[in-house]
Every structure is written in C-alpha cells, then in structure tokens.
Design a protein around this motif. Structure first.
Motif: not given
Length: 109
Positions: A50, A84, A88
């Motif tokens: 994450d 991720v 992001s």
C-alpha cells in the motif's frame, strides 16, 4: 567474509507491505543502516503493498542519501508495488533517480 557482504546488506521483504507492518520494516531498515553502506531490497513478486510502503521507502532513500549510503531494489517494481506507484501518481512525477531506483531505468540526456 567477501567484500559484498562486508558492505552490503540484503533484505528480503515480507509478502505484506502495508501500514500494519511499517514499524517492523522501519526497524529492519534502521538496523541495516547502522551496519552497512549499501542495502539491497528484494520484494517478493506476489507482495501486497500500500502507499505506506512507498512512503517508507522514499523516506529511507532520503535518509540514505543524507548519510552517504545507497539503497537499491534487486529487481524493478512490479505487481502490487508498481500498481501503487501508478495509482498514487509517483510514476508521472519521477525524476532520474526515482526511475533508476523503482524501475531500473537509466535516463540519458
């Protein structure tokens, strides 16, 4: 003791790289910083990551640079880690050093 093991610490990361395991990973990184100049991280291909993992690694990179040490990944980011990075917005804003660290891409001008 061979030269590489004298100066380089290899850390195989766990399969779960999330906020629940951030403190444990932080402790491993700090321990390696105290004893070696270069740290090589191996991320399992099926690791679940994450954003906290990306943030921790970015902080570790800055700490390493300030201390004159080196962090590397044994292979380019893939799977969940790459997802991720993409979700992001890190991929779009990567500079030369980021591309080399995360994706193993050499940028020539």
């Amino acid at each position: 003791m061979d030269t590489q093991s004298q100066y380089c610490e290899s850390i195989t990361l766990p399969d779960v790289l999330n906020i629940r395991h951030a403190a444990e990973l932080h402790t491993k990184i700090n321990g390696a910083f105290r004893s070696k100049d270069t740290i090589l991280f191996s991320i399992p291909a099926d690791a679940e990551a994450d954003l906290s993992f990306i943030q921790l690694m970015e902080a570790a990179r800055r700490q390493a640079k300030a201390a004159g040490k080196t962090l590397n990944l044994s292979s380019p980011a893939s799977g969940s880690v790459l997802n991720v990075l993409e979700r992001s917005g890190f991929i779009e804003s990567m500079d030369h050093e980021d591309l080399k660290f995360w994706l193993h891409k050499e940028v020539t001008l």
